[in-house]
Design a protein around this motif. Sequence first.
Motif, mmCIF file in Angstrom:
data_model
loop_
_atom_site.group_PDB
_atom_site.id
_atom_site.type_symbol
_atom_site.label_atom_id
_atom_site.label_comp_id
_atom_site.label_asym_id
_atom_site.label_seq_id
_atom_site.Cartn_x
_atom_site.Cartn_y
_atom_site.Cartn_z
ATOM 1 N N ALA A 20 0.838 -1.204 0.000
ATOM 2 C CA ALA A 20 0.000 0.000 0.000
ATOM 3 C C ALA A 20 0.871 1.251 0.000
ATOM 4 O O ALA A 20 0.598 2.214 -0.725
ATOM 5 N N ARG A 21 1.935 1.216 0.782
ATOM 6 C CA ARG A 21 2.850 2.365 0.834
ATOM 7 C C ARG A 21 3.516 2.585 -0.524
ATOM 8 O O ARG A 21 3.640 3.713 -0.990
ATOM 9 N N ARG A 22 3.949 1.500 -1.179
ATOM 10 C CA ARG A 22 4.562 1.630 -2.510
ATOM 11 C C ARG A 22 3.564 2.215 -3.513
ATOM 12 O O ARG A 22 3.918 3.083 -4.319
ATOM 13 N N ALA A 23 2.316 1.761 -3.465
ATOM 14 C CA ALA A 23 1.301 2.275 -4.387
ATOM 15 C C ALA A 23 1.003 3.743 -4.095
ATOM 16 O O ALA A 23 0.822 4.545 -5.020
ATOM 17 N N ALA A 24 0.956 4.113 -2.815
ATOM 18 C CA ALA A 24 0.707 5.519 -2.454
ATOM 19 C C ALA A 24 1.859 6.399 -2.942
ATOM 20 O O ALA A 24 1.630 7.498 -3.470
#
Length: 123
Positions: A20-24
Amino acid sequence: GVLETVLAQALLAAGDRAAARRAADAAITSLARWPGWRRDRAEALAARLEGSSVRADGALTARESEVAALIAEGLTNGQLAERLFISPKTASVHVSNILAKLGLSTRAEIAAWEIRRRLPSAG
């Protein structure tokens, strides 16, 4: 960028904070030239993922756990209030507290979290 933000939210709801952090982060990069609510939403999500607001299942009070279970059944705040003999405002506060404690942003994420919590552990 918008799709990457939605992906980040879905990954967070699924419990994969790292993805999720990578996508954000990818969403922020994609939206770098576009000021406004889209970039603000991606940056807010990234900030939430960076923080330590997500807690273990036991962090909810007994009442919050009860509210989460009722949300998973699809009840509205008004229906929660009626079922629990509380005011709609109190129901709303419980929902807000659950969202904050679990680092979630929607009732649907609470419902998904609650359903996953009930599933037997694989192992």
